[in-house]
Design a protein around this motif. Structure first.
Motif, PDB file in Angstrom:
ATOM      1  N   ILE A   1       0.812  -1.223   0.000  1.00  0.00           N
ATOM      2  CA  ILE A   1       0.000   0.000   0.000  1.00  0.00           C
ATOM      3  C   ILE A   1       0.843   1.270   0.000  1.00  0.00           C
ATOM      4  O   ILE A   1       0.305   2.378  -0.018  1.00  0.00           O
ATOM      5  N   GLY A   2       2.186   1.111   0.029  1.00  0.00           N
ATOM      6  CA  GLY A   2       3.048   2.282  -0.106  1.00  0.00           C
ATOM      7  C   GLY A   2       3.460   2.936   1.192  1.00  0.00           C
ATOM      8  O   GLY A   2       3.653   4.149   1.244  1.00  0.00           O
ATOM      9  N   VAL A   3       3.605   2.159   2.262  1.00  0.00           N
ATOM     10  CA  VAL A   3       4.097   2.695   3.534  1.00  0.00           C
ATOM     11  C   VAL A   3       5.619   2.623   3.526  1.00  0.00           C
ATOM     12  O   VAL A   3       6.187   1.564   3.267  1.00  0.00           O
ATOM     13  N   PRO A   4       6.318   3.731   3.802  1.00  0.00           N
ATOM     14  CA  PRO A   4       7.786   3.703   3.779  1.00  0.00           C
ATOM     15  C   PRO A   4       8.342   2.935   4.977  1.00  0.00           C
ATOM     16  O   PRO A   4       7.639   2.680   5.950  1.00  0.00           O
ATOM     17  N   GLU A   5       9.623   2.608   4.902  1.00  0.00           N
ATOM     18  CA  GLU A   5      10.252   1.893   6.001  1.00  0.00           C
ATOM     19  C   GLU A   5      10.557   2.814   7.171  1.00  0.00           C
ATOM     20  O   GLU A   5      10.593   2.376   8.319  1.00  0.00           O
ATOM     21  N   THR A   6      10.803   4.106   6.882  1.00  0.00           N
ATOM     22  CA  THR A   6      11.099   5.070   7.935  1.00  0.00           C
ATOM     23  C   THR A   6      10.237   6.314   7.741  1.00  0.00           C
ATOM     24  O   THR A   6       9.680   6.536   6.658  1.00  0.00           O
ATOM     25  N   ALA A   7      10.150   7.140   8.781  1.00  0.00           N
ATOM     26  CA  ALA A   7       9.350   8.365   8.716  1.00  0.00           C
ATOM     27  C   ALA A   7       9.908   9.329   7.678  1.00  0.00           C
ATOM     28  O   ALA A   7       9.157  10.069   7.033  1.00  0.00           O
ATOM     29  N   GLU A   8      11.235   9.321   7.496  1.00  0.00           N
ATOM     30  CA  GLU A   8      11.849  10.223   6.517  1.00  0.00           C
ATOM     31  C   GLU A   8      11.392   9.922   5.094  1.00  0.00           C
ATOM     32  O   GLU A   8      11.434  10.788   4.218  1.00  0.00           O
ATOM     33  N   GLY A   9      10.949   8.685   4.863  1.00  0.00           N
ATOM     34  CA  GLY A   9      10.519   8.293   3.523  1.00  0.00           C
ATOM     35  C   GLY A   9       9.312   9.068   3.023  1.00  0.00           C
ATOM     36  O   GLY A   9       9.087   9.174   1.817  1.00  0.00           O
TER      37      GLY A   9
ATOM     38  N   ILE B   1       8.923  15.002  -2.418  1.00  0.00           N
ATOM     39  CA  ILE B   1       7.792  15.917  -2.298  1.00  0.00           C
ATOM     40  C   ILE B   1       8.274  17.349  -2.480  1.00  0.00           C
ATOM     41  O   ILE B   1       9.328  17.738  -1.986  1.00  0.00           O
ATOM     42  N   ASP B   2       7.521  18.144  -3.203  1.00  0.00           N
ATOM     43  CA  ASP B   2       7.863  19.539  -3.479  1.00  0.00           C
ATOM     44  C   ASP B   2       6.993  20.433  -2.595  1.00  0.00           C
ATOM     45  O   ASP B   2       5.810  20.600  -2.858  1.00  0.00           O
ATOM     46  N   LEU B   3       7.604  21.002  -1.558  1.00  0.00           N
ATOM     47  CA  LEU B   3       6.883  21.856  -0.624  1.00  0.00           C
ATOM     48  C   LEU B   3       7.358  23.301  -0.761  1.00  0.00           C
ATOM     49  O   LEU B   3       8.499  23.546  -1.155  1.00  0.00           O
ATOM     50  N   PRO B   4       6.493  24.263  -0.448  1.00  0.00           N
ATOM     51  CA  PRO B   4       6.876  25.675  -0.559  1.00  0.00           C
ATOM     52  C   PRO B   4       8.073  26.013   0.324  1.00  0.00           C
ATOM     53  O   PRO B   4       8.247  25.434   1.393  1.00  0.00           O
ATOM     54  N   GLU B   5       8.892  26.939  -0.135  1.00  0.00           N
ATOM     55  CA  GLU B   5      10.050  27.360   0.640  1.00  0.00           C
ATOM     56  C   GLU B   5       9.598  27.996   1.959  1.00  0.00           C
ATOM     57  O   GLU B   5       8.681  28.805   1.993  1.00  0.00           O
ATOM     58  N   GLY B   6      10.266  27.595   3.024  1.00  0.00           N
ATOM     59  CA  GLY B   6       9.925  28.128   4.335  1.00  0.00           C
ATOM     60  C   GLY B   6       8.936  27.278   5.102  1.00  0.00           C
ATOM     61  O   GLY B   6       8.722  27.506   6.301  1.00  0.00           O
ATOM     62  N   TYR B   7       8.335  26.289   4.446  1.00  0.00           N
ATOM     63  CA  TYR B   7       7.373  25.432   5.144  1.00  0.00           C
ATOM     64  C   TYR B   7       8.094  24.198   5.678  1.00  0.00           C
ATOM     65  O   TYR B   7       8.775  23.486   4.932  1.00  0.00           O
ATOM     66  N   THR B   8       7.962  23.943   6.944  1.00  0.00           N
ATOM     67  CA  THR B   8       8.551  22.760   7.579  1.00  0.00           C
ATOM     68  C   THR B   8       7.433  21.881   8.121  1.00  0.00           C
ATOM     69  O   THR B   8       6.684  22.310   9.006  1.00  0.00           O
ATOM     70  N   PRO B   9       7.286  20.667   7.594  1.00  0.00           N
ATOM     71  CA  PRO B   9       6.208  19.791   8.078  1.00  0.00           C
ATOM     72  C   PRO B   9       6.395  19.467   9.558  1.00  0.00           C
ATOM     73  O   PRO B   9       7.528  19.339  10.030  1.00  0.00           O
ATOM     74  N   PRO B  10       5.318  19.345  10.306  1.00  0.00           N
ATOM     75  CA  PRO B  10       5.435  18.958  11.714  1.00  0.00           C
ATOM     76  C   PRO B  10       6.136  17.609  11.853  1.00  0.00           C
ATOM     77  O   PRO B  10       5.762  16.643  11.175  1.00  0.00           O
ATOM     78  N   ALA B  11       7.156  17.549  12.682  1.00  0.00           N
ATOM     79  CA  ALA B  11       7.947  16.322  12.808  1.00  0.00           C
ATOM     80  C   ALA B  11       7.110  15.142  13.287  1.00  0.00           C
ATOM     81  O   ALA B  11       7.325  14.003  12.865  1.00  0.00           O
TER      82      ALA B  11
ATOM     83  N   LEU C   1       3.546   6.807  10.075  1.00  0.00           N
ATOM     84  CA  LEU C   1       4.248   5.519   9.984  1.00  0.00           C
ATOM     85  C   LEU C   1       3.642   4.499  10.930  1.00  0.00           C
ATOM     86  O   LEU C   1       3.445   3.336  10.575  1.00  0.00           O
ATOM     87  N   ALA C   2       3.313   4.938  12.141  1.00  0.00           N
ATOM     88  CA  ALA C   2       2.721   4.028  13.122  1.00  0.00           C
ATOM     89  C   ALA C   2       1.336   3.556  12.700  1.00  0.00           C
ATOM     90  O   ALA C   2       0.910   2.461  13.052  1.00  0.00           O
ATOM     91  N   ALA C   3       0.631   4.391  11.923  1.00  0.00           N
ATOM     92  CA  ALA C   3      -0.730   4.048  11.502  1.00  0.00           C
ATOM     93  C   ALA C   3      -0.783   3.428  10.109  1.00  0.00           C
ATOM     94  O   ALA C   3      -1.868   3.246   9.557  1.00  0.00           O
ATOM     95  N   ASP C   4       0.384   3.119   9.531  1.00  0.00           N
ATOM     96  CA  ASP C   4       0.450   2.515   8.190  1.00  0.00           C
ATOM     97  C   ASP C   4      -0.218   3.398   7.138  1.00  0.00           C
ATOM     98  O   ASP C   4      -0.971   2.906   6.280  1.00  0.00           O
TER      99      ASP C   4
END
Length: 235
Positions: free
Chosen positions: A78-86, A91-101, A108-111
């Motif tokens: 179903i396309g779940v990565p092996e690590t959270a960094e995956g 992904i192309d995100l706007p400059e200055g935007y930092t996704p919530p860690a 990842l925990a919820a598949d």
């Protein structure tokens, strides 16, 4: 001599009628009787045997007793990565935007599949950009309204009074208070500026300002000119 009231077949064996099996008595069939039930089950489908192989393009949803291999195969399918960094790869995100860690870790925990979380992140980035634009517009309007209000109240003394307010904050406020003012909006709040100006008068901060243009000695540009350039030039 034959008695007409007596059935000629009475007392003798009567043969079964030919060609009319539907009228025959319903008796159980034995293995050697014609018309008996005979069902031979195919091999490999006995009760408790192995489950049939999953067709290509399908995957098995793991249950509570699933093995680690089954879970890994499901996540990969179903396309779940092996690590959270995956989740952030490609992904192309706007400059200055930092996704919530925490969001990637929770996904990842919820598949959650990569495509699903990336769609959420893009929507969050757009919403954040819109929100920040609204904040900037509101701050600019508040600054303009504050400058106009103080200019109206103080007249030609507005620039000098704002400078005095700024000097007393710089001298007596604790370290980091300037950042606190910016975060809370105090640096452009008319009530706080008037309060700081009153304190400046109480502690004699006018000594830091010359009698000409209201600039602190030894400074090229005061805070009033930075925050309210249009108004200070008019003064």
């Amino acid at each position: 001599m034959t008695d007409p009231n007596i059935d000629p077949g009475q007392g003798t064996d009567t043969p079964a009628p030919e060609g009319n099996e539907a009228d025959a008595p319903n008796t159980s069939a034995s293995d050697d009787q014609d018309g008996g039930v005979s069902l031979e089950l195919p091999e490999g489908n006995e009760l408790g045997g192995e489950a049939p192989e999953i067709p290509e393009g399908y995957f098995k949803v793991p249950g509570d007793d699933a093995s680690d291999d089954d879970r890994a195969a499901f996540r990969a399918a179903i396309g779940v990565p092996e690590t959270a960094e995956g989740y952030l790869e490609g992904i192309d995100l706007p400059e200055g935007y930092t996704p919530p860690a925490y969001l990637a870790e929770a996904a990842l925990a919820a598949d959650i599949p990569v495509s699903a979380l990336q769609s959420i992140l893009k929507a969050d980035a757009e919403n954040t950009a819109s929100y920040m634009a609204e904040l900037e517009a509101a701050a600019a309007k508040e600054q303009k309204d504050t400058a106009a209000a103080l200019k109206k109240e103080w007249g030609k003394d507005a620039a000098q009074n704002i400078t005095l307010a700024n000097r007393v904050v710089q001298k007596y406020a604790p370290e980091g208070f300037g950042e606190f003012m910016k975060k809370t909006g105090l640096h452009q709040d008319a009530r706080f500026i008037k309060f700081a100006h009153a304190l400046a008068g109480a502690v004699g901060e006018s000594a830091f300002v010359d009698g000409g243009n209201g600039k602190p000695q030894g400074r090229e540009k005061d805070t009033a000119e930075v925050l309210y350039p249009n108004e200070t030039r008019k003064g």
